[in-house]
Design a protein around this motif. Structure first.
Motif, short mmCIF file in Angstrom:
data_model
loop_
_atom_site.label_atom_id
_atom_site.label_comp_id
_atom_site.label_asym_id
_atom_site.label_seq_id
_atom_site.Cartn_x
_atom_site.Cartn_y
_atom_site.Cartn_z
N LEU A 58 41.06 46.21 46.58
CA LEU A 58 40.89 45.85 44.96
C LEU A 58 42.03 45.58 44.14
N GLY A 59 43.11 45.26 44.99
CA GLY A 59 44.40 45.13 44.35
C GLY A 59 45.02 46.52 43.90
N CYS A 60 46.17 46.30 43.24
CA CYS A 60 46.88 47.43 42.36
C CYS A 60 46.85 47.15 40.77
N ASP A 61 47.05 48.50 40.21
CA ASP A 61 47.00 48.45 38.75
C ASP A 61 48.55 48.23 38.21
N LEU A 62 48.78 48.50 36.82
CA LEU A 62 50.07 48.27 36.38
C LEU A 62 51.26 49.33 36.87
N TYR A 63 50.65 50.22 37.75
CA TYR A 63 51.65 51.14 38.01
C TYR A 63 51.88 51.09 39.59
N GLY A 64 51.19 49.93 40.08
CA GLY A 64 51.33 49.82 41.42
C GLY A 64 50.45 50.66 42.27
N ARG A 65 49.32 51.44 41.46
CA ARG A 65 48.60 52.44 42.26
C ARG A 65 47.10 51.51 42.77
N CYS A 66 46.81 52.15 43.89
CA CYS A 66 45.69 51.31 44.62
C CYS A 66 44.45 51.39 43.80
N VAL A 67 43.56 50.60 43.46
CA VAL A 67 42.55 50.48 42.29
C VAL A 67 41.42 50.84 43.31
N LEU A 68 41.31 50.62 44.54
CA LEU A 68 40.05 51.14 45.60
C LEU A 68 39.95 52.52 45.22
N SER A 69 41.34 52.96 45.79
CA SER A 69 41.53 54.44 45.93
C SER A 69 41.00 55.24 44.39
N ARG A 70 41.65 54.60 43.54
CA ARG A 70 41.31 55.29 42.05
C ARG A 70 39.78 55.07 41.76
N ILE A 71 39.30 54.04 42.11
CA ILE A 71 37.97 54.18 41.93
C ILE A 71 37.03 55.19 42.76
N LEU A 72 37.31 55.43 44.00
CA LEU A 72 36.87 56.45 44.75
C LEU A 72 37.30 57.84 44.36
N ALA A 73 38.54 57.87 44.02
CA ALA A 73 39.04 59.13 43.65
C ALA A 73 37.91 59.62 42.11
N GLY A 74 38.01 58.56 41.48
CA GLY A 74 37.26 58.36 39.97
C GLY A 74 35.83 58.88 40.27
#
Lengths: 278, 314
Positions: A58-74
């Motif tokens: 799902l790409g990366c955000d403005l800090y280069g964080r993995c969007v998919l990982s953040r969605i799963l973590a969130g």
């Protein structure tokens, strides 16, 4: 009276399906962080606003964080806190409403007056003020929405208890010498659960939207902790460069709320009770 | 009717006093010392102990809690909501400056939502279980499931960034008003359509409809003069309650689109820890909400005299 209607009501299959889907979603939201392919909080200067690719689906955000990982973590924060908030307000409100309806008198006046006072505030306005003044954090955001949330169940439970109180089966339970609490929870509660459940299911979507809204405003869950609403807010200004960082959590919220709302509709159709207007 | 209004107004007064108390409590739950907050919100960091003591006395913070509440309330009754910590301006002046903008935005959203949902709810109720019904119900379901901040962001993305049709930041113009209005009106129309349809369907199922139809009354006549008339109280209640949603939604939408109304003022005040302004807004929102719901109740009785008669009998 209840036994005679044993034949399958329409909508049972649909209800079961969405109930299963909701439970699966809640369970998944709790274990989802384990499936994150990358560390959800790890910033990486090499992957700033990276477009979706094999390694970062799902790409990366403005800090280069993995969007998919953040969605799963969130997922845990966003989904589970909405469910927990509804469950908490449901239990507290129902309990208060039952006490109010059963005992009447001073307890009733007191509880209903308090409910009435909180109902005088538009829910989101009070929530924004309380969360804003207390400062962010999921606990404060939940408290901010909870102070008004319980009133819905309290009013419903009270009205139900008042009507059921005079029914013969309740009188019979009373004459058998059962205590007030036994009657309330064993005799009354199963007979009044329908409208309460419909409203609780309808509230799932509403609470999810409100919690995400508070986080979006920056007075709910705080960055860098992953939460869908705050993810949308954080990536919003980079929408031109990395639309995926906004659209992915946005669709996660939309789909979850839709599942919750479908569940509410199925419950409503199945139990044939109307939800209260908000 | 007059007696009823009097009774309701008395009740309203009690509720408003309680509301003012809760609002005053908001200040108390705020972490930290109000005197320090007032002194530091201007930007200065170091504050001497004497100055703090002096400010506390000026603000009356050394008095007992109920005395403070009493003096605050007597100010509120006279229209004095205190002064902003940030710039010392009266809160009431700041609120009235933003009020016009919020009113414009709320009214335009409400009108748009009604213009979309009223005709569609009649259509979907009359043509129940036809493709048109399914399509509009599905659309209203999606609208109902979309948080207003998501709609704003999606609208911005597709209309401003992709299609470059509109400016991203709302100016005080028709073009600037368009996006925030849409963002507030879309979820509202979704909910309206659903609830209006339910109200109309309930009336359509009543026996007077089939009775009138059997007597040969034209169907559109039944629809307009009977069904809609009887569904009106329910519809008004839904509209009255939506004012709360609009007031809360305005905070989100105005912040996103930088629309200089009350909502943006509140978010700015939250960031600046300017508590009197937040307090003033909450009180204002509650008063408006309570009054609107009183008016809907009164209209209710005007349209449907049976309510008053029923209560009279009990």
């Amino acid at each position: 009276m209840q036994k005679a209607k044993k034949k399958k009501r329409p909508g049972a299959v649909k209800l079961r399906f969405f109930l299963f889907l909701t439970i699966a979603l809640v369970v998944f939201s709790l274990i989802a962080p384990l499936f994150a392919p990358h560390d959800p909080n790890a910033t990486n200067p090499q992957t700033l606003n990276l477009a979706p690719c094999a390694e970062y689906p799902l790409g990366c955000d403005l800090y280069g964080r993995c969007v998919l990982s953040r969605i799963l973590a969130g997922a845990g924060t966003s989904v589970f806190s909405a469910v927990a908030l509804v469950a908490l307000t449901f239990v507290i409100g129902t309990f208060a409403g039952m006490i109010s309806g059963w005992y009447g008198g001073i307890a009733d006046t007191l509880i209903m007056r308090i409910a009435e006072i909180f109902l005088a505030f538009p829910q989101m306005v009070l929530a924004i003020a309380v969360a804003g003044i207390l400062g962010g954090g999921m606990g404060n955001a939940m408290l901010a929405l909870g102070v008004t949330g319980w009133t819905l169940y309290a009013r419903l439970a009270r009205a139900q208890v008042m009507t059921l109180k005079e029914e013969p089966f309740v009188q019979a339970a009373r004459l058998s010498g059962f205590g007030a609490f036994r009657i309330m929870f064993r005799t009354l509660l199963p007979n009044m659960a329908g409208p309460l459940i419909v409203n609780a299911a309808t509230q799932l979507g509403t609470m999810m939207i409100s919690l995400a809204g508070l986080s979006f405003l920056g007075i709910g869950v705080q960055e860098p902790k992953a939460e869908w609403g705050s993810m949308v807010a954080a990536s919003r200004s980079y929408m031109q460069l990395a639309p995926w960082a906004v659209l992915a959590p946005a669709f996660a919220i939309l789909i979850t709320v839709m599942i919750f709302n479908y569940l509410g509709d199925c419950f409503r159709d199945y139990l044939d009770v109307e939800a209260e207007h908000e | 009717m007059l007696k009823y209004i009097g009774k309701r107004l008395l009740h309203l007064l009690i509720i408003l006093v309680a509301v003012s108390f809760i609002t005053f409590l908001l200040m108390y739950i705020s972490p930290g010392d109000p005197a320090r907050k007032k002194l530091t919100s201007g930007g200065s960091i170091a504050v001497s102990e004497e100055l703090l003591e002096k400010t506390r006395r000026e603000m009356g913070l050394d008095r007992p809690f109920l005395v403070q509440y009493g003096s605050w309330l007597s100010g509120v009754v006279k229209g004095d909501l205190g002064n902003s910590y940030k710039d010392g301006l009266p809160v009431s002046a700041k609120l009235s400056k933003g009020l016009g903008y919020t009113l414009t935005l709320s009214l335009s959203s409400l009108v748009l939502a009604l213009a979309v949902s009223l005709p569609l709810s009649i259509l979907t109720a009359v043509k129940k279980n036809t493709p048109a019904d399914y399509i509009f119900r599905f659309l209203s379901f999606i609208g109902n499931s979309l948080p207003n901040f998501l709609i704003s962001v999606l609208l911005m993305y597709f209309l401003c960034v992709k299609a470059r049709l509109l400016p991203v930041i709302a100016e005080n113009s028709f073009k600037g008003l368009l996006l925030p209005t849409l963002a507030l009106a879309i979820p509202l129309s979704g909910r309206f359509l659903r609830q209006f349809r339910a109200e109309i369907l309930e009336q359509l199922g009543k026996s007077y409809v089939s009775g009138a139809a059997a007597r040969g009354v034209r169907s559109y006549y039944i629809l307009i003069s009977n069904v809609l008339h009887n569904a009106l109280p329910g519809i008004l209640t839904v509209i009255g309650l939506s004012v709360g949603t609009l007031l809360g939604g305005s905070v989100v939408i105005e912040t996103i689109f930088r629309w200089p109304g009350l909502g943006k003022l509140v978010m700015d005040s939250i960031t600046a820890r300017d508590y009197p302004v937040i307090q003033g807004f909450v009180l204002f929102a509650a008063v408006v909400y309570v009054l609107i719901n009183l008016v809907t109740d009164l209209l209710h009785r005007k349209i449907d005299p049976r309510i008053a008669r029923q209560e009279g009998r009990v």
